[in-house]
Design a protein around this motif. Structure first.
Motif, PDB file in Angstrom:
ATOM      1  N   PRO A 166       0.805  -1.180  -0.072  1.00  0.00           N
ATOM      2  CA  PRO A 166      -0.030  -0.015  -0.003  1.00  0.00           C
ATOM      3  C   PRO A 166       1.184   1.322   0.015  1.00  0.00           C
ATOM      4  O   PRO A 166       2.139   1.237   0.237  1.00  0.00           O
ATOM      5  CB  PRO A 166      -0.707  -0.146   1.535  1.00  0.00           C
ATOM      6  N   ALA A 167       0.174   2.410  -0.422  1.00  0.00           N
ATOM      7  CA  ALA A 167       0.890   3.674  -0.155  1.00  0.00           C
ATOM      8  C   ALA A 167       1.684   3.984   1.056  1.00  0.00           C
ATOM      9  O   ALA A 167       0.928   3.797   2.121  1.00  0.00           O
ATOM     10  CB  ALA A 167      -0.005   4.900  -0.716  1.00  0.00           C
ATOM     11  N   ALA A 168       2.864   4.449   0.981  1.00  0.00           N
ATOM     12  CA  ALA A 168       3.331   4.872   2.352  1.00  0.00           C
ATOM     13  C   ALA A 168       4.398   5.983   2.087  1.00  0.00           C
ATOM     14  O   ALA A 168       5.314   5.711   1.201  1.00  0.00           O
ATOM     15  CB  ALA A 168       4.032   3.753   3.019  1.00  0.00           C
ATOM     16  N   ALA A 169       4.230   6.992   2.420  1.00  0.00           N
ATOM     17  CA  ALA A 169       5.114   8.300   2.223  1.00  0.00           C
ATOM     18  C   ALA A 169       6.587   7.867   2.064  1.00  0.00           C
ATOM     19  O   ALA A 169       7.353   8.835   1.376  1.00  0.00           O
ATOM     20  CB  ALA A 169       4.621   9.534   2.948  1.00  0.00           C
ATOM     21  N   GLU A 170       6.915   7.300   3.036  1.00  0.00           N
ATOM     22  CA  GLU A 170       8.441   7.133   3.483  1.00  0.00           C
ATOM     23  C   GLU A 170       9.050   5.603   2.550  1.00  0.00           C
ATOM     24  O   GLU A 170      10.308   5.471   2.580  1.00  0.00           O
ATOM     25  CB  GLU A 170       8.627   6.642   4.843  1.00  0.00           C
ATOM     26  N   SER A 171       8.294   5.068   1.657  1.00  0.00           N
ATOM     27  CA  SER A 171       8.622   3.923   0.817  1.00  0.00           C
ATOM     28  C   SER A 171       9.505   4.548  -0.408  1.00  0.00           C
ATOM     29  O   SER A 171       9.188   5.522  -0.856  1.00  0.00           O
ATOM     30  CB  SER A 171       7.514   3.225   0.458  1.00  0.00           C
ATOM     31  N   ARG A 172      10.598   3.772  -0.640  1.00  0.00           N
ATOM     32  CA  ARG A 172      11.416   4.149  -1.859  1.00  0.00           C
ATOM     33  C   ARG A 172      11.818   3.020  -2.537  1.00  0.00           C
ATOM     34  O   ARG A 172      11.991   1.898  -1.855  1.00  0.00           O
ATOM     35  CB  ARG A 172      12.859   4.864  -1.312  1.00  0.00           C
ATOM     36  N   ILE A 173      12.080   3.355  -3.800  1.00  0.00           N
ATOM     37  CA  ILE A 173      12.394   2.138  -4.646  1.00  0.00           C
ATOM     38  C   ILE A 173      13.202   2.778  -5.926  1.00  0.00           C
ATOM     39  O   ILE A 173      12.916   3.673  -6.302  1.00  0.00           O
ATOM     40  CB  ILE A 173      11.229   1.285  -5.182  1.00  0.00           C
TER      41      ILE A 173
END
Length: 201
Positions: A166-173
């Motif tokens: 799910p969306a998460a502001a801190e997620s990075r790829i």
């Protein structure tokens, strides 16, 4: 579709995600056509059909800063929904935006407290594009929209793995790991007529 015989057209091949997708597709041995703005307008179904003819799948990562997002993304969606089936293309993997993905709480990330609002027109336009695709795509076009669950990591090292999330502001790829998800969904479709987030794993 067989990996060694896939013919893939990438619309928006000149951008960061498009370049990563092209590199990953070629690494896997696919026959790739890289389409850019000079090849014609992706908002025109006839142009889409002409460029996509002879391909099995399409990856789309396009943006036009000169056009209103609320006009551009739905127009692209409708052109793809008409042009790709006319060309015999059966799989579409499109690049979306995390801002219009639900978080773990079910709230859209763009509506979360503290989320930046200065680009809201862009967020809403992206979401409208997905809804236009949902409304216009015939059953013969198996589509999915993938986006980072948060944002891209331009400085990070690819891990070689990813997960749907799910969306998460801190997620990075990284773009390279995201491209793996795009190509995996081209080769073996596991998601259908939905928008999913992708995070590093």
């Amino acid at each position: 579709m067989e990996t060694n015989s896939s013919r893939i057209i990438i619309f928006g091949a000149g951008g960061r995600v498009g370049r990563a997708a092209e590199a990953e597709a070629r690494r896997r041995g696919h026959d790739v056509t890289a389409a850019g703005r000079a090849d014609g307008e992706v908002t025109d179904p006839a142009v889409v059909a002409r460029l996509a003819a002879g391909h099995d799948a399409a990856i789309v990562a396009v943006y036009d800063p000169a056009t209103s997002p609320g006009e551009f993304f739905p127009a692209v969606a409708r052109a793809l929904a008409q042009g790709l089936p006319a060309a015999g293309v059966t799989r579409l993997v499109s690049v979306g935006l995390a801002s219009v993905l639900p978080t773990a709480t079910g709230e859209l990330m763009m509506d979360a407290p503290g989320y930046p609002q200065e680009w809201r027109e862009f967020y809403v336009g992206h979401g409208a594009g997905t809804e236009a695709l949902r409304a216009a795509a015939p059953d013969s076009l198996d589509w999915v929209v993938l986006s980072p669950a948060g944002d891209f990591d331009p400085e990070g090292e690819p891990s070689g793995a990813y997960a749907f999330a799910p969306a998460a502001a801190e997620s990075r790829i990284t773009a390279a790991d995201f491209a793996r998800a795009l190509l995996d969904e081209v080769e073996v479709a596991t998601l259908h007529r939905t928008h999913a987030g992708v995070s590093a794993a």
